[in-house]
Design an enzyme around this catalytic site. Structure first.
Site, PDB file in Angstrom:
ATOM      1  CB  ALA A   4     -10.029  16.896 -21.303  1.00  0.00           C
ATOM      2  CD  GLN A  40      -4.733  22.125 -29.504  1.00  0.00           C
ATOM      3  OE1 GLN A  40      -4.139  22.754 -30.371  1.00  0.00           O
ATOM      4  NE2 GLN A  40      -6.027  21.862 -29.606  1.00  0.00           N
ATOM      5  CE1 TYR A  57     -14.467  17.181 -25.170  1.00  0.00           C
ATOM      6  CE2 TYR A  57     -15.819  18.848 -26.261  1.00  0.00           C
ATOM      7  CZ  TYR A  57     -14.661  18.489 -25.580  1.00  0.00           C
ATOM      8  OH  TYR A  57     -13.712  19.443 -25.314  1.00  0.00           O
ATOM      9  CG  ASP A  70      -5.553   7.230 -16.774  1.00  0.00           C
ATOM     10  OD1 ASP A  70      -6.494   8.040 -16.626  1.00  0.00           O
ATOM     11  OD2 ASP A  70      -5.665   6.159 -17.395  1.00  0.00           O
TER      12      ASP A  70
HETATM   13  N1  LIG Z   1      -9.548  21.383 -28.579  1.00  0.00           N
HETATM   14  C1  LIG Z   1     -10.546  22.246 -28.531  1.00  0.00           C
HETATM   15  O1  LIG Z   1     -11.009  22.756 -29.563  1.00  0.00           O
HETATM   16  C2  LIG Z   1     -11.116  22.664 -27.211  1.00  0.00           C
HETATM   17  C3  LIG Z   1     -12.104  23.638 -27.182  1.00  0.00           C
HETATM   18  C4  LIG Z   1     -12.599  24.051 -25.946  1.00  0.00           C
HETATM   19  C5  LIG Z   1     -12.130  23.474 -24.785  1.00  0.00           C
HETATM   20  N2  LIG Z   1     -11.199  22.498 -24.850  1.00  0.00           N
HETATM   21  C6  LIG Z   1     -10.729  21.912 -23.582  1.00  0.00           C
HETATM   22  O2  LIG Z   1      -9.399  22.366 -23.359  1.00  0.00           O
HETATM   23  C7  LIG Z   1      -8.666  21.377 -22.660  1.00  0.00           C
HETATM   24  C8  LIG Z   1      -7.367  21.085 -23.392  1.00  0.00           C
HETATM   25  O3  LIG Z   1      -7.682  20.589 -24.684  1.00  0.00           O
HETATM   26  P1  LIG Z   1      -6.599  20.382 -25.815  1.00  0.00           P
HETATM   27  O4  LIG Z   1      -7.130  20.983 -27.044  1.00  0.00           O
HETATM   28  O5  LIG Z   1      -5.238  20.766 -25.308  1.00  0.00           O
HETATM   29  O6  LIG Z   1      -6.676  18.807 -25.982  1.00  0.00           O
HETATM   30  P2  LIG Z   1      -5.556  17.748 -26.338  1.00  0.00           P
HETATM   31  O7  LIG Z   1      -4.482  18.365 -27.163  1.00  0.00           O
HETATM   32  O8  LIG Z   1      -6.279  16.552 -26.830  1.00  0.00           O
HETATM   33  O9  LIG Z   1      -4.914  17.459 -24.911  1.00  0.00           O
HETATM   34  C9  LIG Z   1      -5.573  16.720 -23.945  1.00  0.00           C
HETATM   35  C10 LIG Z   1      -4.512  15.974 -23.179  1.00  0.00           C
HETATM   36  O10 LIG Z   1      -5.171  15.204 -22.176  1.00  0.00           O
HETATM   37  C11 LIG Z   1      -4.562  13.941 -22.159  1.00  0.00           C
HETATM   38  N3  LIG Z   1      -5.438  12.934 -21.590  1.00  0.00           N
HETATM   39  C12 LIG Z   1      -6.425  12.207 -22.190  1.00  0.00           C
HETATM   40  N4  LIG Z   1      -6.944  11.332 -21.326  1.00  0.00           N
HETATM   41  C13 LIG Z   1      -6.254  11.498 -20.163  1.00  0.00           C
HETATM   42  C14 LIG Z   1      -6.312  10.868 -18.902  1.00  0.00           C
HETATM   43  N5  LIG Z   1      -7.181   9.889 -18.658  1.00  0.00           N
HETATM   44  N6  LIG Z   1      -5.466  11.287 -17.934  1.00  0.00           N
HETATM   45  C15 LIG Z   1      -4.572  12.272 -18.165  1.00  0.00           C
HETATM   46  N7  LIG Z   1      -4.466  12.901 -19.331  1.00  0.00           N
HETATM   47  C16 LIG Z   1      -5.306  12.508 -20.321  1.00  0.00           C
HETATM   48  C17 LIG Z   1      -4.236  13.635 -23.602  1.00  0.00           C
HETATM   49  O11 LIG Z   1      -3.276  12.632 -23.676  1.00  0.00           O
HETATM   50  P3  LIG Z   1      -3.208  11.677 -24.987  1.00  0.00           P
HETATM   51  O12 LIG Z   1      -2.660  12.564 -26.070  1.00  0.00           O
HETATM   52  O13 LIG Z   1      -2.305  10.581 -24.556  1.00  0.00           O
HETATM   53  O14 LIG Z   1      -4.630  11.248 -25.269  1.00  0.00           O
HETATM   54  C18 LIG Z   1      -3.717  14.995 -24.064  1.00  0.00           C
HETATM   55  O15 LIG Z   1      -2.348  15.134 -23.809  1.00  0.00           O
HETATM   56  C19 LIG Z   1      -9.608  20.183 -22.521  1.00  0.00           C
HETATM   57  O16 LIG Z   1     -10.231  20.247 -21.271  1.00  0.00           O
HETATM   58  C20 LIG Z   1     -10.640  20.402 -23.605  1.00  0.00           C
HETATM   59  O17 LIG Z   1     -11.872  19.807 -23.288  1.00  0.00           O
HETATM   60  C21 LIG Z   1     -10.660  22.090 -26.026  1.00  0.00           C
END
Ligand SMILES: NC(=O)c1ccc[n+]([C@@H]2O[C@H](COP(=O)([O-])OP(=O)(O)OC[C@H]3O[C@@H](n4cnc5c(N)ncnc54)[C@H](OP(=O)(O)O)[C@@H]3O)[C@@H](O)[C@H]2O)c1
Length: 258
Positions: free
Chosen positions: A49, A7, A110, A30
């Site tokens: 992530a 996202q 996490y 990956d």
């Molecule tokens: N979501 C939250 O509430 C939140 C809050 C604070 C910080 N964050 C941080 O913000 C960042 C973005 O989060 P987000 O909400 O956009 O998460 P997200 O929608 O889950 O996106 C994470 C992306 O990383 C990909 N991914 C997972 N394992 C991977 C790997 N081994 N190699 C390459 N890509 C991989 C996932 O692919 P798949 O879909 O194929 O798994 C997904 O496309 C992350 O660092 C997260 O920790 C998130």
């Protein structure tokens, strides 16, 4: 950019549309594996992530391979890097906003992997901590509530965790400003704060749904991973970009969802 399919990755692709962006999803790289042969980029936006908070309790090594080992691999490109981190690096015992100089103390697997990932990002990095991300695509609370709200008269939602729901579009825009600042840790989350139950009520109200919110405790929900009871993030650095209020983010997100 890593994690281009997530996202935040999608929002970053839009925010940096005027730049020459190589947007790599997990299929292209990956990050748990060494980098593909790339021309050294000027900047890396590392949005890939392991984000499954409960899943990390069952497989902390798997989560670490992505969030720590993956970040080491990204840092090995040798380019300045934006690493996105989380409010879950804090234990949630404070009752005033967490600032950059507060000591992290993650309660979940996490959170621990994300904190170690901060260190793995190296010296040439902006560590951007944000919270409760939502947007028009992917897995997030807004989309889950819209689905549940359309199917149910009442939804049970946790009312004893307080944070700042942050719209990915606002975080992506703010990233453009962060990369003009010196390397370091920055707290970049929406203005205002609420509980998940408050957030759910606002979602239903804005979406014109009649669904009621039943306020429950974290204990009643019984999820495997502990979450901070309070994780509002603010910046103590005057140059940090200030994001709009979470209600404005919700309005923009729902507009995008039509
Ligand atoms: N979501 C939250 O509430 C939140 C809050 C604070 C910080 N964050 C941080 O913000 C960042 C973005 O989060 P987000 O909400 O956009 O998460 P997200 O929608 O889950 O996106 C994470 C992306 O990383 C990909 N991914 C997972 N394992 C991977 C790997 N081994 N190699 C390459 N890509 C991989 C996932 O692919 P798949 O879909 O194929 O798994 C997904 O496309 C992350 O660092 C997260 O920790 C998130």
């Amino acid at each position: 950019m890593t994690g281009a399919g997530g996202q935040l990755g999608r929002a970053l692709t839009e925010a940096f549309a005027d730049d020459e962006v190589v947007a790599l999803g997990r299929e292209q790289w990956d990050v748990a594996l060494p980098p593909p042969l790339l021309e050294a980029p000027d900047l890396v936006l590392h949005a890939g992530a392991w984000t499954n908070v409960d899943g990390a309790e069952d497989d902390p090594q798997g989560a670490a391979a992505v969030n720590v080992g993956g970040t080491q691999n990204v840092a090995s490109l040798g380019a300045p890097l934006v690493y996105y981190s989380t409010d879950y690096v804090f234990d949630g015992t404070k009752r005033t906003p967490y600032v950059e100089s507060d000591a992290p103390n993650p309660a979940s697997a996490y959170g621990r992997t994300k904190l170690h990932g901060e260190a793995a990002a190296g010296e040439q990095a902006w560590i951007v901590r944000s919270s409760w991300l939502f947007g028009p695509t992917g897995h997030n609370f807004v989309r889950t509530m819209l689905r549940l709200g359309a199917e149910n008269d009442e939804v049970a939602v946790v009312d004893d965790q307080r944070g700042s729901p942050t719209y990915v579009g606002h975080l992506a825009e703010a990233t453009r400003a962060v990369v003009e600042l010196p390397f370091g840790v920055y707290h970049v989350a929406a203005e205002g704060d609420c509980t998940w139950a408050d957030f759910a009520e606002a979602i239903f109200e804005h979406a014109g749904l009649e669904t009621r919110v039943r306020r429950i405790t974290t204990e009643e929900l019984g999820r495997p991973a502990p979450r901070p009871a309070y994780s509002v993030l603010r910046s103590e650095k005057p140059e940090t970009p200030v994001l709009p209020n979470w209600r404005e983010g919700l309005r923009e997100c729902l507009e995008r969802l039509g």
